[in-house]
Design an enzyme around this catalytic site. Structure first.
Site: not given
Length: 345
Positions: A55-57
């Protein structure tokens, strides 16, 4: 010379600092080439442990990490990523179900440009999903060679124990690590989580050792509140007007003065404090710039004196969270009033 630490009882050795990749991508540093340079500098310094999440970026962080590890660097890196968060409008494009895990691991492998993930972590608990469902899917991935180890992040002590019980009774692969929030300002895990991790031989890789920037040295009494992307995204966590944040500002200022007396920066003091606990394996640093990385690299070699540690205990007592927001996860039993009240008829 970096002194590598045992990763729980796995036999794997990792550096005392783990490079967190949350700030690589539009969420922090959108420049891929610059982010790759930062990752390479960390690896060249002796860091051999990199942590990211799908989910990071929206996956872009994993893509950047994959670029950085291409060309022969992958084999010497312990690579960790996570699943759980939402990555689409479809209600099944998230969570801890077998359906999502077996799909999303393929996406992470593709973005990371690798055939295997060393540590695949459940990013948050999901009370509505049977933990055996999750561990069963992850165990299959271990047997298939797509992941090497299973970890959790921000789980309650009871959930950690449940995972160990399921593995023993139902023949699942065992969870070998936990990734909790931990800093001088958020010491709640010292009460129970860290003793539980020690009891079961788990590696502990804390996130936010700088308390989301509160221990960066930029928050001082009488100074203007610094601008930051995190403050913009999480206004309540950085609102100086709230009582809990006023307490954090007081503590950060006192800790900064203590660091100066000890001949350290506040960043070095904060990271060295986290690494001093015998249950901690590796502290996750999350630099956005090369300057931020350089300010943190030496902390793994610092040992704090008993006097300094005693003075830290007086500023923030052991087992204390100055703000509940820093716990990282509020279980439904506390966040959902309906679970605390009898139904009306």
């Amino acid at each position: 010379m970096t002194e590598y630490r045992p990763f729980g009882r796995t036999g794997v050795k990792v550096s005392p600092l783990c490079l967190g990749a949350m700030m690589f991508g539009p969420r922090g540093n959108p420049d891929h080439d610059d982010s790759v340079r930062i990752i390479h500098r960390a690896l060249d310094s002796g860091i051999n442990f990199v942590d990211t999440a799908d989910v990071y970026s929206a996956g872009e962080s994993e893509t950047i990490v994959g670029k950085a590890l291409a060309g022969g660097r992958r084999d010497n890196v312990v690579l960790a990523t996570k699943f759980h968060g939402s990555l689409g409008d479809d209600p099944n494009e998230q969570g801890n179900s077998r359906r999502w895990i077996v799909r999303e691991v393929e996406n992470s492998l593709r973005r990371l440009g690798t055939d295997w993930i060393d540590l695949y972590q459940v990013h948050r608990p999901e009370p509505g999903t049977d933990f055996d469902e999750t561990l069963g899917a992850l165990s299959d991935l271990v047997h298939q060679g797509k992941i090497r180890y299973i970890g959790t992040s921000t789980f309650e002590p009871s959930e950690i124990v449940e995972g160990q019980w399921i593995a023993e009774r139902r023949g699942r692969e065992r969870v070998v690590s936990e990734q909790p929030p931990y800093s001088v300002l958020a010491r709640g895990i010292e009460r129970e989580m860290l003793p539980v991790a020690q009891r079961y031989g788990l590696a502990v890789i804390p996130w936010s050792p700088l308390a989301g920037g509160w221990l960066s040295g930029r928050y001082r009494k009488g100074a203007a509140q610094p601008a930051s992307s995190r403050a913009g995204n999480q206004a309540a966590r950085f609102d100086i007007g709230s009582p809990e944040n006023a307490a954090k500002l007081d503590a950060a200022d006192a800790l900064a003065r203590l660091a100066e007396e000890a001949g350290l920066t506040l960043v070095e003091l904060a990271l060295a404090f986290v690494l001093e606990h015998p249950a901690i394996t590796s502290a996750i640093i999350g630099p956005r710039t090369m300057e931020q990385l350089e300010s943190q690299l030496g902390a793994g070699e610092i040992r704090l004196s008993r006097d300094v540690l005693d003075r830290i205990d007086k500023i923030v007592p052991p087992g204390t969270n100055l703000s509940d927001r820093d716990a990282g996860y509020i279980p439904p039993s506390l966040s959902d009033p309906a679970l605390r009240r009898r139904p009306t008829y």
